[in-house]
Motif scaffolding. Structure first.
Motif, PDB file in Angstrom:
ATOM      1  N   SER A 219       0.847  -1.190   0.000  1.00  0.00           N
ATOM      2  CA  SER A 219       0.000   0.000   0.000  1.00  0.00           C
ATOM      3  C   SER A 219       0.886   1.245   0.000  1.00  0.00           C
ATOM      4  CB  SER A 219      -0.883   0.028   1.252  1.00  0.00           C
ATOM      5  OG  SER A 219      -1.829  -1.007   1.222  1.00  0.00           O
TER       6      SER A 219
ATOM      7  N   LEU B 210      -4.885  -2.935   5.511  1.00  0.00           N
ATOM      8  CA  LEU B 210      -4.159  -2.156   4.500  1.00  0.00           C
ATOM      9  C   LEU B 210      -3.983  -0.698   4.905  1.00  0.00           C
ATOM     10  CD1 LEU B 210      -5.829  -3.478   1.221  1.00  0.00           C
ATOM     11  CD2 LEU B 210      -3.564  -4.058   2.092  1.00  0.00           C
TER      12      LEU B 210
ATOM     13  N   ARG C  23      -7.659  -4.508  -4.178  1.00  0.00           N
ATOM     14  CA  ARG C  23      -6.951  -4.645  -2.903  1.00  0.00           C
ATOM     15  C   ARG C  23      -7.923  -4.678  -1.717  1.00  0.00           C
ATOM     16  NH1 ARG C  23      -1.967  -4.167  -2.337  1.00  0.00           N
ATOM     17  NH2 ARG C  23      -1.985  -2.904  -0.440  1.00  0.00           N
TER      18      ARG C  23
END
Length: 361
Positions: A240, A298, A336
């Motif tokens: 990320s 994330l 994601r």
């Protein structure tokens, strides 16, 4: 963790499995490993999951006979004790004889992280759908998993489900499983309801079985050391990107050897009021188990997800390892955020294995 899918001889008979609220398949993966350990063959008969992306991942890994992407309450559409509806009869016949029914009903309403609907969320009533399924299909065993808060649900769904299963002729135990005690590299604690028509279960039945599986705590290093500098060929391994202010926070923590971010560096929503979220913006410890992996892994500001040795949050691949997913598990190609939701919402397979091993032996 293994990159190749194991094979089973299946010489000791099939284990016919239904997974309600299956997600991407953490519990079913645990049953797969249980069957391998016992020399049995897993046969996935029925899977139900409202999220089509989750069900697609489940299907590519377990290939169930029936996979249904609609609410379970529309299929098993009456309450425990009611006469079976035509739809319930239809699905009871399709599914047939069943060894075990498993499921983790949506847990957000029970979670201590949810300040708004904690323990009174209407989704909590879905717990009883596990009992209704058991009433109609009559599996030999039932395993239900959830966060610890379900035991204190405002409407008493945990105790009500236990009572319903007892009235249906099951014996029941309600073990608490601590992931770090059985080899999961994560401090994740879950409440289980385990019911059986063939095992004489009682409160405390699983205590000795779980103690027999205790191992020394496994660390983030144990799970992820070989992924430290893995090339980013797969979207599961892509880092990320940190914002400028997040990068400043990360740099400060590494340069000062810190694992918790001081309040003065936090945004005002945390800094200007009392809070107990010490782990938010936190850094994992390399030689200790991770804390609970959630769907927010994330994002630095949603938990203790900063990598111990690298100035970034953990990748989906690393989170999957911490959740005890082997590398052969196929998550497909997702956005994601899709990876984060599937992985964070899953049950670590080793937790299901720890319970099912005693139940199916």
């Amino acid at each position: 963790m293994s990159a190749s899918r194991p094979q089973w001889s299946g010489r000791r008979g099939d284990v016919r499995i239904a997974d309600l609220f299956c997600g991407c398949g953490g519990i079913s993966l645990g049953l797969m490993e249980t069957c391998r350990a016992l020399g049995k063959r897993p046969d996935y008969v029925f899977a139900c999951e409202m999220m089509p992306d989750y069900l697609d991942v489940y299907s590519r890994n377990f290939d169930p006979d029936y996979s249904i992407s609609e609410p379970i309450e529309k299929i098993f559409n009456r309450d425990v004790g009611a006469r079976a509806s035509d739809k319930e009869k239809e699905w009871g016949k399709k599914i047939g004889n069943l060894t075990i029914a498993v499921g983790g009903p949506p847990c957000q309403g029970h979670s201590d992280l949810n300040n708004y609907t904690r323990r009174s969320d209407p989704r909590n009533s879905l717990y009883m759908k596990m009992a209704r399924f058991a009433e109609i299909v009559e599996p030999e065993h039932v395993i239900i998993e959830n966060v610890l808060g379900v035991r204190h649900d405002k409407n008493g769904v945990f105790d009500t489900t236990v009572e319903a299963l007892l009235k249906l002729g099951y014996s029941v135990d309600t073990p608490l499983v601590k992931g770090e005690m059985i080899g999961v590299p994560q401090r994740r604690h879950r409440a289980f309801i385990v019911a059986s028509k063939t095992k004489p279960l009682h409160q405390g039945y699983f205590d000795s079985a779980l103690k027999a599986q205790y191992v020394r705590e496994r660390s983030v290093r144990w799970a992820c050391e070989d992924l430290l500098d893995l090339e980013q060929h797969s979207p599961m391994d892509v880092e990320s990107k940190l914002s400028g202010v997040s990068k400043e926070r990360v740099d400060w923590m590494f340069e000062n050897g810190a694992y918790d971010l001081p309040d003065r560096f936090r945004p005002s929503c945390h800094r200007d009021k009392d809070h107990t979220y010490k782990s938010v913006y936190g850094r994992l410890y390399w030689d200790k188990p991770a804390w609970t992996i959630t769907t927010g892994f994330l994002v630095m500001g949603q938990g203790r997800f900063l990598h111990p040795l690298r100035r970034r949050v953990i990748t989906p691949h690393e989170a999957a390892r911490l959740q005890f997913f082997p590398d052969f598990f196929d998550f497909g190609v997702q956005k994601r955020g899709g990876y984060a939701k599937m992985i964070g919402n899953a049950v670590p397979a080793k937790m299901a294995y720890a319970v099912a091993l005693e139940l199916l032996r």
